[in-house]
Structures are given as C-alpha cells and as structure tokens.
Design a protein around this motif. Structure first.
Motif, PDB file in Angstrom:
ATOM      1  N   ARG A   1       7.311   6.102   2.207  1.00  0.00           N
ATOM      2  CA  ARG A   1       6.684   7.160   1.397  1.00  0.00           C
ATOM      3  C   ARG A   1       6.240   6.672   0.014  1.00  0.00           C
ATOM      4  O   ARG A   1       5.161   7.056  -0.445  1.00  0.00           O
ATOM      5  CB  ARG A   1       7.596   8.379   1.299  1.00  0.00           C
ATOM      6  N   PRO A   2       6.981   5.784  -0.682  1.00  0.00           N
ATOM      7  CA  PRO A   2       6.468   5.266  -1.959  1.00  0.00           C
ATOM      8  C   PRO A   2       5.205   4.412  -1.781  1.00  0.00           C
ATOM      9  O   PRO A   2       4.324   4.416  -2.634  1.00  0.00           O
ATOM     10  CB  PRO A   2       7.623   4.420  -2.504  1.00  0.00           C
ATOM     11  N   ALA A   3       5.114   3.687  -0.672  1.00  0.00           N
ATOM     12  CA  ALA A   3       3.937   2.852  -0.417  1.00  0.00           C
ATOM     13  C   ALA A   3       2.738   3.685   0.020  1.00  0.00           C
ATOM     14  O   ALA A   3       1.597   3.347  -0.269  1.00  0.00           O
ATOM     15  CB  ALA A   3       4.256   1.808   0.646  1.00  0.00           C
ATOM     16  N   PHE A   4       3.012   4.774   0.720  1.00  0.00           N
ATOM     17  CA  PHE A   4       1.974   5.663   1.254  1.00  0.00           C
ATOM     18  C   PHE A   4       2.266   7.099   0.830  1.00  0.00           C
ATOM     19  O   PHE A   4       2.750   7.908   1.620  1.00  0.00           O
ATOM     20  CB  PHE A   4       1.936   5.580   2.787  1.00  0.00           C
ATOM     21  N   PRO A   5       1.993   7.468  -0.434  1.00  0.00           N
ATOM     22  CA  PRO A   5       2.354   8.810  -0.905  1.00  0.00           C
ATOM     23  C   PRO A   5       1.623   9.940  -0.177  1.00  0.00           C
ATOM     24  O   PRO A   5       2.086  11.075  -0.205  1.00  0.00           O
ATOM     25  CB  PRO A   5       2.004   8.777  -2.394  1.00  0.00           C
ATOM     26  N   ASN A   6       0.531   9.631   0.508  1.00  0.00           N
ATOM     27  CA  ASN A   6      -0.190  10.650   1.278  1.00  0.00           C
ATOM     28  C   ASN A   6       0.121  10.539   2.771  1.00  0.00           C
ATOM     29  O   ASN A   6      -0.667  10.968   3.617  1.00  0.00           O
ATOM     30  CB  ASN A   6      -1.691  10.540   1.033  1.00  0.00           C
ATOM     31  N   LEU A   7       1.286   9.993   3.106  1.00  0.00           N
ATOM     32  CA  LEU A   7       1.718   9.758   4.484  1.00  0.00           C
ATOM     33  C   LEU A   7       1.628  11.029   5.328  1.00  0.00           C
ATOM     34  O   LEU A   7       2.029  12.102   4.891  1.00  0.00           O
ATOM     35  CB  LEU A   7       3.159   9.234   4.445  1.00  0.00           C
ATOM     36  N   LYS A   8       1.102  10.875   6.528  1.00  0.00           N
ATOM     37  CA  LYS A   8       1.031  11.962   7.508  1.00  0.00           C
ATOM     38  C   LYS A   8       1.541  11.444   8.843  1.00  0.00           C
ATOM     39  O   LYS A   8       1.390  10.264   9.155  1.00  0.00           O
ATOM     40  CB  LYS A   8      -0.405  12.454   7.697  1.00  0.00           C
ATOM     41  N   VAL A   9       2.109  12.335   9.636  1.00  0.00           N
ATOM     42  CA  VAL A   9       2.554  11.994  10.982  1.00  0.00           C
ATOM     43  C   VAL A   9       1.737  12.826  11.961  1.00  0.00           C
ATOM     44  O   VAL A   9       1.702  14.053  11.857  1.00  0.00           O
ATOM     45  CB  VAL A   9       4.056  12.280  11.188  1.00  0.00           C
ATOM     46  N   ILE A  10       1.087  12.145  12.882  1.00  0.00           N
ATOM     47  CA  ILE A  10       0.306  12.817  13.919  1.00  0.00           C
ATOM     48  C   ILE A  10       1.027  12.579  15.240  1.00  0.00           C
ATOM     49  O   ILE A  10       1.149  11.422  15.683  1.00  0.00           O
ATOM     50  CB  ILE A  10      -1.124  12.254  13.988  1.00  0.00           C
ATOM     51  N   ILE A  11       1.512  13.641  15.852  1.00  0.00           N
ATOM     52  CA  ILE A  11       2.182  13.528  17.144  1.00  0.00           C
ATOM     53  C   ILE A  11       1.134  13.699  18.228  1.00  0.00           C
ATOM     54  O   ILE A  11       0.473  14.733  18.311  1.00  0.00           O
ATOM     55  CB  ILE A  11       3.317  14.561  17.288  1.00  0.00           C
ATOM     56  N   HIS A  12       0.992  12.658  19.054  1.00  0.00           N
ATOM     57  CA  HIS A  12       0.015  12.692  20.141  1.00  0.00           C
ATOM     58  C   HIS A  12       0.602  13.333  21.388  1.00  0.00           C
ATOM     59  O   HIS A  12      -0.067  14.126  22.047  1.00  0.00           O
ATOM     60  CB  HIS A  12      -0.479  11.279  20.455  1.00  0.00           C
ATOM     61  N   GLN A  13       1.833  12.971  21.719  1.00  0.00           N
ATOM     62  CA  GLN A  13       2.485  13.593  22.865  1.00  0.00           C
ATOM     63  C   GLN A  13       3.987  13.379  22.801  1.00  0.00           C
ATOM     64  O   GLN A  13       4.469  12.457  22.142  1.00  0.00           O
ATOM     65  CB  GLN A  13       1.920  13.069  24.183  1.00  0.00           C
TER      66      GLN A  13
ATOM     67  N   HIS B   1      -2.438   2.818   1.280  1.00  0.00           N
ATOM     68  CA  HIS B   1      -1.497   1.889   0.649  1.00  0.00           C
ATOM     69  C   HIS B   1      -1.675   1.905  -0.872  1.00  0.00           C
ATOM     70  O   HIS B   1      -2.391   1.086  -1.430  1.00  0.00           O
ATOM     71  CB  HIS B   1      -1.720   0.488   1.231  1.00  0.00           C
ATOM     72  N   TYR B   2      -0.975   2.845  -1.527  1.00  0.00           N
ATOM     73  CA  TYR B   2      -1.061   3.018  -2.981  1.00  0.00           C
ATOM     74  C   TYR B   2       0.136   2.463  -3.731  1.00  0.00           C
ATOM     75  O   TYR B   2       0.161   2.478  -4.959  1.00  0.00           O
ATOM     76  CB  TYR B   2      -1.204   4.501  -3.334  1.00  0.00           C
ATOM     77  N   GLY B   3       1.171   2.002  -3.025  1.00  0.00           N
ATOM     78  CA  GLY B   3       2.372   1.499  -3.691  1.00  0.00           C
ATOM     79  C   GLY B   3       2.868   0.231  -3.028  1.00  0.00           C
ATOM     80  O   GLY B   3       2.390  -0.172  -1.967  1.00  0.00           O
ATOM     81  N   LEU B   4       3.840  -0.404  -3.664  1.00  0.00           N
ATOM     82  CA  LEU B   4       4.421  -1.645  -3.152  1.00  0.00           C
ATOM     83  C   LEU B   4       5.041  -1.405  -1.773  1.00  0.00           C
ATOM     84  O   LEU B   4       5.790  -0.451  -1.583  1.00  0.00           O
ATOM     85  CB  LEU B   4       5.490  -2.147  -4.135  1.00  0.00           C
ATOM     86  N   LEU B   5       4.727  -2.288  -0.828  1.00  0.00           N
ATOM     87  CA  LEU B   5       5.280  -2.190   0.524  1.00  0.00           C
ATOM     88  C   LEU B   5       5.834  -3.539   0.920  1.00  0.00           C
ATOM     89  O   LEU B   5       5.092  -4.474   1.187  1.00  0.00           O
ATOM     90  CB  LEU B   5       4.209  -1.751   1.530  1.00  0.00           C
ATOM     91  N   MET B   6       7.158  -3.666   0.904  1.00  0.00           N
ATOM     92  CA  MET B   6       7.844  -4.886   1.322  1.00  0.00           C
ATOM     93  C   MET B   6       7.233  -6.117   0.648  1.00  0.00           C
ATOM     94  O   MET B   6       6.931  -7.117   1.290  1.00  0.00           O
ATOM     95  CB  MET B   6       7.801  -4.999   2.843  1.00  0.00           C
ATOM     96  N   GLY B   7       7.048  -6.002  -0.653  1.00  0.00           N
ATOM     97  CA  GLY B   7       6.528  -7.111  -1.450  1.00  0.00           C
ATOM     98  C   GLY B   7       5.012  -7.200  -1.532  1.00  0.00           C
ATOM     99  O   GLY B   7       4.487  -8.036  -2.263  1.00  0.00           O
ATOM    100  N   ILE B   8       4.312  -6.364  -0.796  1.00  0.00           N
ATOM    101  CA  ILE B   8       2.844  -6.397  -0.808  1.00  0.00           C
ATOM    102  C   ILE B   8       2.343  -5.341  -1.798  1.00  0.00           C
ATOM    103  O   ILE B   8       2.597  -4.143  -1.618  1.00  0.00           O
ATOM    104  CB  ILE B   8       2.262  -6.119   0.586  1.00  0.00           C
ATOM    105  N   PRO B   9       1.626  -5.771  -2.850  1.00  0.00           N
ATOM    106  CA  PRO B   9       1.104  -4.812  -3.829  1.00  0.00           C
ATOM    107  C   PRO B   9       0.071  -3.877  -3.206  1.00  0.00           C
ATOM    108  O   PRO B   9      -0.542  -4.203  -2.175  1.00  0.00           O
ATOM    109  CB  PRO B   9       0.444  -5.684  -4.900  1.00  0.00           C
ATOM    110  N   ALA B  10      -0.130  -2.740  -3.830  1.00  0.00           N
ATOM    111  CA  ALA B  10      -1.082  -1.739  -3.349  1.00  0.00           C
ATOM    112  C   ALA B  10      -2.458  -2.355  -3.120  1.00  0.00           C
ATOM    113  O   ALA B  10      -2.934  -3.147  -3.935  1.00  0.00           O
ATOM    114  CB  ALA B  10      -1.168  -0.588  -4.337  1.00  0.00           C
ATOM    115  N   THR B  11      -3.076  -1.969  -1.997  1.00  0.00           N
ATOM    116  CA  THR B  11      -4.417  -2.467  -1.656  1.00  0.00           C
ATOM    117  C   THR B  11      -5.452  -1.349  -1.630  1.00  0.00           C
ATOM    118  O   THR B  11      -6.643  -1.622  -1.613  1.00  0.00           O
ATOM    119  CB  THR B  11      -4.414  -3.139  -0.273  1.00  0.00           C
ATOM    120  N   GLY B  12      -4.987  -0.102  -1.561  1.00  0.00           N
ATOM    121  CA  GLY B  12      -5.916   1.020  -1.427  1.00  0.00           C
ATOM    122  C   GLY B  12      -6.446   1.189  -0.011  1.00  0.00           C
ATOM    123  O   GLY B  12      -7.271   2.057   0.253  1.00  0.00           O
ATOM    124  N   LYS B  13      -5.954   0.378   0.940  1.00  0.00           N
ATOM    125  CA  LYS B  13      -6.416   0.452   2.323  1.00  0.00           C
ATOM    126  C   LYS B  13      -5.720   1.581   3.073  1.00  0.00           C
ATOM    127  O   LYS B  13      -4.530   1.825   2.879  1.00  0.00           O
ATOM    128  CB  LYS B  13      -6.138  -0.854   3.061  1.00  0.00           C
TER     129      LYS B  13
END
Length: 139
Positions: free
Chosen positions: A61-73, A91-103
C-alpha cells in the motif's frame, strides 16, 4: 438462504476489499484467526497474521497508494476458497528498494484460503510480483 460456500467466498471478498485495498486493521482483526499460517510466505518472513498485514500495509500500500483489487473469479469447495485476482496500482512509493517510477502495475494473483468460522486460518498463493519488480527495476 446463503450456503456456507457463499459465506466463505464473502469473507474472502471482504478481506480483499477492506484489508488489502483499504488497509482496514479492524477488518483484519475480525477476519484473521490468531493461528493463521501463510503456507507460501517468503523464506525467513513471518508466516503468521503479522507477516500478512505487514505485506499489505507496509510493503504494497505505501508503494501503490491507489491500490485496487479486482476479483475475476472465485471457486469454493469445503472450507477452501480459490480466488483469481489482479492487484493494480501506480508505483508512487518505495517498493522493496525500488524508488517510485510512476508506472502502472498489474500483479496477477491466485490465492487459496482456508476459512473456518468466518476467519482466515491458512493461505497458499502464487503471484507475479517478482516479474513486476523486474520490470520496475529496469526503469
């Protein structure tokens, strides 16, 4: 009348929305058995309840503050619920050592959860997080 299988699927849907997507700690406490075991936790990681909430609230959640979960089935049998879902976010925040990329990212997940008395007791899962990490680190 709602069957036990439908109730178990509803528990898993609620966990995905309220805990993973929203980070709701009260819902986590309501839905997580104290004896919970994550059977596919990374080696050396806490495979109990605290390890699970840490993954969502301190890693994803800190790495992806706009996180969504889509349940397919979802498929339920006995006390097991299998869910195919996608976790999306930017990707707006640090994720396991990887700085934010905006991707924007899509993590594909297949989970199997054992639900007993309306609570998570065991979890097995497969996901594409390692592939996402590789893509983000190439930026």
């Amino acid at each position: 009348m709602e069957t036990q299988l439908e109730k178990n699927k509803a528990v898993v849907k609620r966990f995905n929305l309220e805990v993973i997507e929203q980070g709701n700690l009260e819902s986590f406490k309501e839905l997580m058995n104290e004896q919970f075991i994550n059977r596919t936790a990374p080696e050396g990681a806490d495979n109990g309840p605290q390890g699970m909430i840490y993954t969502f609230n301190q890693v994803l959640r800190p790495a992806f503050p706009n996180l969504k979960v889509i349940i397919h089935q979802q498929i339920a049998e006995g006390d097991l619920v299998t869910t195919h879902k996608t976790i999306t976010g930017t990707h707006y925040g640090l994720l396991m050592g990887i700085p934010a990329t905006g991707k924007k990212v899509n993590i594909q997940v297949i989970d199997i959860v054992r639900v007993v008395n309306g609570k998570y007791i065991e979890h097995w899962g497969m996901n594409t997080l390692s592939a996402v990490l590789t893509q983000l680190s190439r930026t």
